[in-house]
Design an enzyme around this catalytic site. Structure first.
Site, PDB file in Angstrom:
ATOM      1  N   CYS A  74     -39.107 -17.782 -17.295  1.00 24.38           N
ATOM      2  CA  CYS A  74     -39.442 -19.365 -17.300  1.00 24.38           C
ATOM      3  C   CYS A  74     -40.579 -19.541 -18.366  1.00 24.38           C
ATOM      4  O   CYS A  74     -41.321 -20.587 -18.293  1.00 24.38           O
ATOM      5  CB  CYS A  74     -39.872 -19.868 -15.911  1.00 24.38           C
ATOM      6  SG  CYS A  74     -38.460 -19.659 -14.830  1.00 24.38           S
ATOM      7  N   HIS A 125     -45.372 -12.812 -11.288  1.00 26.50           N
ATOM      8  CA  HIS A 125     -44.216 -13.536 -10.944  1.00 26.50           C
ATOM      9  C   HIS A 125     -44.382 -13.434  -9.420  1.00 26.50           C
ATOM     10  O   HIS A 125     -43.324 -13.847  -8.828  1.00 26.50           O
ATOM     11  CB  HIS A 125     -43.202 -12.681 -11.379  1.00 26.50           C
ATOM     12  CG  HIS A 125     -42.815 -12.513 -12.886  1.00 26.50           C
ATOM     13  ND1 HIS A 125     -42.849 -13.729 -13.545  1.00 26.50           N
ATOM     14  CD2 HIS A 125     -42.505 -11.603 -13.724  1.00 26.50           C
ATOM     15  CE1 HIS A 125     -42.464 -13.394 -15.060  1.00 26.50           C
ATOM     16  NE2 HIS A 125     -42.214 -12.081 -14.876  1.00 26.50           N
ATOM     17  N   ARG A 147     -39.064 -23.767 -14.964  1.00 21.05           N
ATOM     18  CA  ARG A 147     -37.703 -24.136 -16.241  1.00 21.05           C
ATOM     19  C   ARG A 147     -36.744 -24.335 -15.351  1.00 21.05           C
ATOM     20  O   ARG A 147     -36.440 -23.940 -14.052  1.00 21.05           O
ATOM     21  CB  ARG A 147     -37.603 -22.603 -16.940  1.00 21.05           C
ATOM     22  CG  ARG A 147     -36.649 -22.773 -17.979  1.00 21.05           C
ATOM     23  CD  ARG A 147     -36.418 -21.441 -18.906  1.00 21.05           C
ATOM     24  NE  ARG A 147     -35.882 -21.386 -20.029  1.00 21.05           N
ATOM     25  CZ  ARG A 147     -35.093 -20.515 -20.596  1.00 21.05           C
ATOM     26  NH1 ARG A 147     -35.834 -19.341 -20.444  1.00 21.05           N
ATOM     27  NH2 ARG A 147     -35.019 -20.881 -21.798  1.00 21.05           N
ATOM     28  N   SER A 155     -30.823 -16.852 -18.889  1.00 19.36           N
ATOM     29  CA  SER A 155     -31.932 -16.050 -19.699  1.00 19.36           C
ATOM     30  C   SER A 155     -32.112 -14.559 -18.762  1.00 19.36           C
ATOM     31  O   SER A 155     -32.379 -13.605 -19.446  1.00 19.36           O
ATOM     32  CB  SER A 155     -33.277 -16.758 -20.007  1.00 19.36           C
ATOM     33  OG  SER A 155     -34.031 -16.150 -20.506  1.00 19.36           O
ATOM     34  N   THR A 245     -45.291 -20.799 -31.452  1.00 16.58           N
ATOM     35  CA  THR A 245     -43.905 -21.305 -31.512  1.00 16.58           C
ATOM     36  C   THR A 245     -43.114 -20.258 -31.236  1.00 16.58           C
ATOM     37  O   THR A 245     -43.393 -19.072 -31.431  1.00 16.58           O
ATOM     38  CB  THR A 245     -43.713 -21.938 -32.850  1.00 16.58           C
ATOM     39  OG1 THR A 245     -43.718 -20.821 -33.817  1.00 16.58           O
ATOM     40  CG2 THR A 245     -44.320 -23.264 -33.220  1.00 16.58           C
ATOM     41  N   LYS A 267     -33.675 -16.168 -27.441  1.00 15.93           N
ATOM     42  CA  LYS A 267     -33.304 -17.468 -28.000  1.00 15.93           C
ATOM     43  C   LYS A 267     -34.509 -18.564 -27.790  1.00 15.93           C
ATOM     44  O   LYS A 267     -34.796 -19.382 -28.619  1.00 15.93           O
ATOM     45  CB  LYS A 267     -31.886 -18.107 -27.512  1.00 15.93           C
ATOM     46  CG  LYS A 267     -30.753 -17.398 -27.907  1.00 15.93           C
ATOM     47  CD  LYS A 267     -29.469 -18.328 -27.437  1.00 15.93           C
ATOM     48  CE  LYS A 267     -28.235 -17.522 -28.235  1.00 15.93           C
ATOM     49  NZ  LYS A 267     -27.163 -18.564 -27.687  1.00 15.93           N
TER      50      LYS A 267
END
Length: 310
Positions: A74, A125, A147, A155, A245, A267
């Site tokens: 996430c 987590h 997310r 994912s 980014t 991705k």
């Protein structure tokens, strides 16, 4: 090379060596052996142990720690990179990748963390209930990244099947069923979210979403900077954005994550769930969301209708 750069290089080499060793160990393990249960939740057995969890319970948090919490896949690595980059801009403080995840490693790691200068960038987590109590008592500021569950599960499926230390699944359908029932590493997405939902209004918790970060990263970076009292200038925010980014992180991932670079940075897109979900599976997950998170503040932040509709 400065002392801090030398130390960072040493830490990175140590981190990579540990990763390599763990991957080698994983080769002879069955999917069942790659997971261990603790207090009813599954964890990666080569990264977590009962002894570490017990030692973690007495871990001493600091008021100025930076704690990032996420359900797997996430935005964990992204958020860690952002905070490290912010602190680098402010204090020229090099990252400590090797010890960032609270619950990973051997019990003696907490002695190492005890010696680390503030502010320490830590991540986890773990559910709200399993976060060491001192983080709550000291009102340490916690950044929670959410997310949408459809992108998260897709994912996570790719991550599980490509990460040697996690159990593999022979098909997407099997993983999807395990995800819905909470029989995956770190347990149920919905239980995790509900635990944090009860504390969404706590003043020491900032809740952001992966989707908002993708849509307008500078605005979300400003929220993080303000939340932690970092007071970054616009120029510093721009520098952090450039280094944080997905494209930049993926390009540099060979240096940070070695052979697992493509596993951690695949991705990073919004909407990739449509590549695997059937219409029936989409409806199944819609029903789960409706059951657990519809009408909650946390559910509203996820903006399910926008991101999870065919």
């Amino acid at each position: 090379m400065s002392g801090s750069e030398e130390q960072n290089k040493t830490n990175l080499e140590k981190f990579r060596a540990e990763m390599k060793k763990t991957i080698e160990e994983a080769k002879d393990k069955t999917p069942e052996e790659l997971q261990v249960a603790y207090k009813g939740i599954l964890y990666p057995s080569l990264l977590c142990s009962e002894a570490t969890f017990q030692a973690l319970e007495s871990f001493e948090a600091r008021e100025d720690d930076v704690l990032i919490v996420t359900y797997p896949k996430c935005g964990t690595n992204w958020s860690i990179k952002i905070l490290h980059q912010m602190l680098f801009e402010l204090h020229n403080k090099e990252p400590t990748l090797d010890q960032a995840m609270l619950e990973f490693g051997k019990p003696e790691k907490y002695e190492y963390l005890k010696q680390q200068p503030s502010p320490r960038v830590l991540s986890s987590h773990l559910t709200y209930e399993n976060i060491p109590k001192t983080f709550i008592e000291k009102k340490t500021k916690i950044l929670l990244i959410l997310r949408n569950p459809k992108d998260a599960v897709v994912s996570y499926y790719h991550f599980s099947n490509n990460n040697p230390v996690l159990p593999t699944f022979s098909s997407w359908d099997l993983f999807f069923k395990a995800f819905l029932s909470g029989d995956v590493i770190y347990g149920s997405y919905f239980d995790y979210a509900l635990g944090w939902e009860k504390h969404i209004d706590d003043e020491n918790i900032l809740v952001l979403t992966f989707e908002d970060m993708k849509a307008d990263l500078p605005a979300e970076l400003r929220k993080i900077s303000d939340f932690y009292g970092l007071n970054l200038t616009d120029e510093q925010i721009q520098k952090v954005e450039e280094k944080s980014t997905f494209k930049s992180m993926k390009e540099n991932s060979g240096d940070t994550h070695g052979k697992l670079a493509n596993v951690f940075f695949r991705k990073g897109e919004v909407g990739d769930w449509k590549s695997l979900f059937t219409e029936e599976q989409s409806k199944e997950l819609d029903a789960e969301f409706e059951k657990y998170l519809a009408g909650t503040k946390l559910g509203e932040k996820i903006n399910y209708p926008k991101y999870c509709t065919f």
